[in-house]
Scaffold this motif. Structure first.
Motif, PDB file in Angstrom:
ATOM      1  N   UNK A 158       0.848  -1.195   0.000  1.00  0.00           N
ATOM      2  CA  UNK A 158       0.000   0.000   0.000  1.00  0.00           C
ATOM      3  C   UNK A 158       0.881   1.241   0.000  1.00  0.00           C
ATOM      4  N   UNK A 159       0.627   2.163  -0.933  1.00  0.00           N
ATOM      5  CA  UNK A 159       1.409   3.398  -1.024  1.00  0.00           C
ATOM      6  C   UNK A 159       0.994   4.360   0.096  1.00  0.00           C
ATOM      7  N   UNK A 160       1.985   4.846   0.836  1.00  0.00           N
ATOM      8  CA  UNK A 160       1.744   5.751   1.960  1.00  0.00           C
ATOM      9  C   UNK A 160       2.694   6.936   1.838  1.00  0.00           C
ATOM     10  N   UNK A 161       2.203   8.136   2.130  1.00  0.00           N
ATOM     11  CA  UNK A 161       3.072   9.313   2.150  1.00  0.00           C
ATOM     12  C   UNK A 161       3.087   9.909   3.541  1.00  0.00           C
ATOM     13  N   UNK A 162       4.284  10.031   4.099  1.00  0.00           N
ATOM     14  CA  UNK A 162       4.485  10.617   5.416  1.00  0.00           C
ATOM     15  C   UNK A 162       4.919  12.057   5.230  1.00  0.00           C
ATOM     16  N   UNK A 163       4.133  13.012   5.742  1.00  0.00           N
ATOM     17  CA  UNK A 163       4.432  14.425   5.572  1.00  0.00           C
ATOM     18  C   UNK A 163       4.910  15.079   6.848  1.00  0.00           C
ATOM     19  N   UNK A 164       5.193  16.370   6.764  1.00  0.00           N
ATOM     20  CA  UNK A 164       5.659  17.120   7.927  1.00  0.00           C
ATOM     21  C   UNK A 164       4.675  17.002   9.082  1.00  0.00           C
ATOM     22  N   UNK A 165       5.219  16.899  10.302  1.00  0.00           N
ATOM     23  CA  UNK A 165       4.409  16.767  11.513  1.00  0.00           C
ATOM     24  C   UNK A 165       3.434  15.600  11.426  1.00  0.00           C
ATOM     25  N   UNK A 166       3.973  14.449  11.101  1.00  0.00           N
ATOM     26  CA  UNK A 166       3.171  13.232  11.094  1.00  0.00           C
ATOM     27  C   UNK A 166       4.010  12.085  11.620  1.00  0.00           C
ATOM     28  N   UNK A 167       3.326  11.058  12.095  1.00  0.00           N
ATOM     29  CA  UNK A 167       3.982   9.931  12.742  1.00  0.00           C
ATOM     30  C   UNK A 167       3.569   8.642  12.059  1.00  0.00           C
ATOM     31  N   UNK A 168       4.553   7.832  11.719  1.00  0.00           N
ATOM     32  CA  UNK A 168       4.324   6.515  11.132  1.00  0.00           C
ATOM     33  C   UNK A 168       4.603   5.476  12.199  1.00  0.00           C
ATOM     34  N   UNK A 169       3.663   4.570  12.446  1.00  0.00           N
ATOM     35  CA  UNK A 169       3.815   3.500  13.432  1.00  0.00           C
ATOM     36  C   UNK A 169       3.717   2.156  12.717  1.00  0.00           C
ATOM     37  N   UNK A 170       4.773   1.360  12.793  1.00  0.00           N
ATOM     38  CA  UNK A 170       4.795   0.072  12.099  1.00  0.00           C
ATOM     39  C   UNK A 170       5.080  -1.060  13.061  1.00  0.00           C
ATOM     40  N   UNK A 171       4.307  -2.136  12.932  1.00  0.00           N
ATOM     41  CA  UNK A 171       4.524  -3.326  13.732  1.00  0.00           C
ATOM     42  C   UNK A 171       5.338  -4.357  12.971  1.00  0.00           C
ATOM     43  N   UNK A 172       5.678  -5.466  13.625  1.00  0.00           N
ATOM     44  CA  UNK A 172       6.553  -6.469  13.014  1.00  0.00           C
ATOM     45  C   UNK A 172       5.932  -7.234  11.853  1.00  0.00           C
ATOM     46  N   UNK A 173       4.643  -7.091  11.652  1.00  0.00           N
ATOM     47  CA  UNK A 173       3.994  -7.811  10.555  1.00  0.00           C
ATOM     48  C   UNK A 173       4.000  -7.005   9.257  1.00  0.00           C
ATOM     49  N   UNK A 174       4.640  -5.846   9.245  1.00  0.00           N
ATOM     50  CA  UNK A 174       4.593  -4.956   8.093  1.00  0.00           C
ATOM     51  C   UNK A 174       5.895  -5.004   7.288  1.00  0.00           C
ATOM     52  N   UNK A 175       5.744  -5.031   5.967  1.00  0.00           N
ATOM     53  CA  UNK A 175       6.887  -4.966   5.053  1.00  0.00           C
ATOM     54  C   UNK A 175       6.930  -3.557   4.481  1.00  0.00           C
ATOM     55  N   UNK A 176       8.076  -2.894   4.610  1.00  0.00           N
ATOM     56  CA  UNK A 176       8.201  -1.505   4.172  1.00  0.00           C
ATOM     57  C   UNK A 176       9.290  -1.378   3.117  1.00  0.00           C
ATOM     58  N   UNK A 177       9.018  -0.560   2.118  1.00  0.00           N
ATOM     59  CA  UNK A 177      10.029  -0.248   1.101  1.00  0.00           C
ATOM     60  C   UNK A 177       9.780   1.166   0.599  1.00  0.00           C
ATOM     61  N   UNK A 178      10.807   1.759  -0.019  1.00  0.00           N
ATOM     62  CA  UNK A 178      10.692   3.124  -0.526  1.00  0.00           C
ATOM     63  C   UNK A 178      11.286   3.207  -1.919  1.00  0.00           C
ATOM     64  N   UNK A 179      10.601   3.936  -2.784  1.00  0.00           N
ATOM     65  CA  UNK A 179      11.122   4.201  -4.127  1.00  0.00           C
ATOM     66  C   UNK A 179      11.651   5.638  -4.223  1.00  0.00           C
ATOM     67  N   UNK A 180      11.510   6.392  -3.113  1.00  0.00           N
ATOM     68  CA  UNK A 180      11.929   7.789  -3.103  1.00  0.00           C
ATOM     69  C   UNK A 180      13.453   7.897  -3.166  1.00  0.00           C
ATOM     70  N   UNK A 181      13.954   8.804  -3.969  1.00  0.00           N
ATOM     71  CA  UNK A 181      15.405   8.979  -4.102  1.00  0.00           C
ATOM     72  C   UNK A 181      15.877  10.360  -3.660  1.00  0.00           C
ATOM     73  N   UNK A 182      14.958  11.294  -3.513  1.00  0.00           N
ATOM     74  CA  UNK A 182      15.330  12.657  -3.135  1.00  0.00           C
ATOM     75  C   UNK A 182      14.961  12.900  -1.674  1.00  0.00           C
ATOM     76  N   UNK A 183      15.992  13.020  -0.823  1.00  0.00           N
ATOM     77  CA  UNK A 183      15.764  13.262   0.590  1.00  0.00           C
ATOM     78  C   UNK A 183      16.312  14.628   1.006  1.00  0.00           C
ATOM     79  N   UNK A 184      16.421  15.528   0.041  1.00  0.00           N
ATOM     80  CA  UNK A 184      17.040  16.821   0.300  1.00  0.00           C
ATOM     81  C   UNK A 184      16.224  17.686   1.254  1.00  0.00           C
ATOM     82  N   UNK A 185      14.935  17.401   1.394  1.00  0.00           N
ATOM     83  CA  UNK A 185      14.081  18.193   2.285  1.00  0.00           C
ATOM     84  C   UNK A 185      13.578  17.387   3.475  1.00  0.00           C
TER      85      UNK A 185
END
Length: 304
Positions: free
Chosen positions: A68-95
């Motif tokens: 599932x595609x998720x976007x984490x923005x400013x002033x937000x919290x991501x909570x992940x448990x051990x049953x979750x698989x996470x990956x990122x295609x983002x390449x720009x972390x300049x901000x």
């Protein structure tokens, strides 16, 4: 294929982090600032064997969680448990700037959470279909969580006594969990819940959680709760697992173990008295139950 990683396997993050601290295999804190490349860890799918909190301070992070595609923005919290698989295609972390907090299941099992909160958490879990793994926070709420995490980091790097580090950190992270739960309850989409009556299954979950909270000190059998709800133990187990991600037996065991830990650590009662309070036939049966679920005996836990 995803990688299954533990805290020890993530220690390479240190060389990329602006701030970093780690306490054994219990937890790890990292502060990523704009431009950090340490997020390469998430370019390939990973499953972290624990709990991950990501507090985004600036910018955004686009990730895929269980496809599932998720976007984490400013002033937000991501909570992940051990049953979750996470990956990122983002390449720009300049901000992008964020705090990452990794916690092992073993460490979390030694944190004492009030049973009333656990009961409410079960109620929220039964409504997980309308909840997301991301909480949007106000600036003030985000700053509060920042202070908690900075305090945890400070305790880890400045304290010289491991016993004090562990116990102080347990209480800081317990406070973080309480605070996150309060925020989660506030930001639940209540209008959607009110517009759609709970299904029969969701009602069963709520009733199970209520009954469990009232009776777990005396009753650990799924059959007891199923009889109270006039359904079969098999059906109750199926409903609870589908609606909350955990079985009825796991919820009961979690409540009993949390109460046992509270009593062992804070009540002043000996192990035999705690076993009696929790309706075990004898100290030996309680010890076997406790060790099976925690990996340590009650006496080892008291000394930990």
């Amino acid at each position: 294929m995803e990688q299954s990683l533990r805290i020890a396997q993530l220690s390479g993050i240190k060389r990329f982090s602006f701030d970093y601290s780690k306490f054994g295999d219990d937890y790890m804190f990292s502060h990523f600032i704009p431009g950090d490349s340490a997020l390469e860890y998430f370019f390939s799918p990973i499953r972290f064997e624990g709990i991950l909190f990501v507090l985004c301070l600036k910018g955004k992070l686009e990730v895929e969680i269980n496809l599932q595609q998720i976007e984490l923005g400013s002033n937000s919290l991501l909570c992940l448990g051990p049953d979750k698989i996470i990956s990122s295609k983002q390449t720009d972390f300049s901000e992008f700037e964020a705090y990452f907090l990794f916690m092992s299941p073993q460490f979390l099992r030694n944190i004492n959470i009030d049973m009333n909160v656990m009961n409410n958490m079960g109620r929220m879990a039964s409504l997980k279909s309308v909840c997301q793994p991301i909480l949007s926070l106000s600036e003030e709420e985000s700053q509060l969580l920042q202070k908690y995490m900075e305090l945890l980091h400070y305790n880890t790097i400045k304290n010289t006594d491991e016993l004090y580090i562990k116990n102080i950190s347990r209480n800081i992270i317990a406070s973080v969990i309480y605070q996150i739960f309060q925020f989660g309850e506030k930001y639940m989409p209540q209008e959607r819940v009110e517009e759609r009556p709970l299904s029969r299954r969701a009602n069963y979950v709520q009733e199970f959680m209520r009954l469990m909270h009232e009776n777990y000190r005396r009753e650990r059998s799924v059959g007891f709760y199923a009889d109270k709800l006039f359904i079969s133990p098999k059906y109750l187990s199926l409903i609870i697992k589908e609606m909350t991600g955990r079985s009825a037996a796991e919820w009961i065991d979690e409540c009993v173990i949390l109460e046992a830990k509270n009593l062992l650590r804070y009540s002043g009662k000996n192990i035999q008295q705690v076993a009696y309070d929790l309706n075990f036939t004898n100290q030996s049966s309680f010890g076997k139950y406790f060790k099976h679920l925690t990996g340590m005996s009650p006496s080892q836990f008291v000394r930990s």
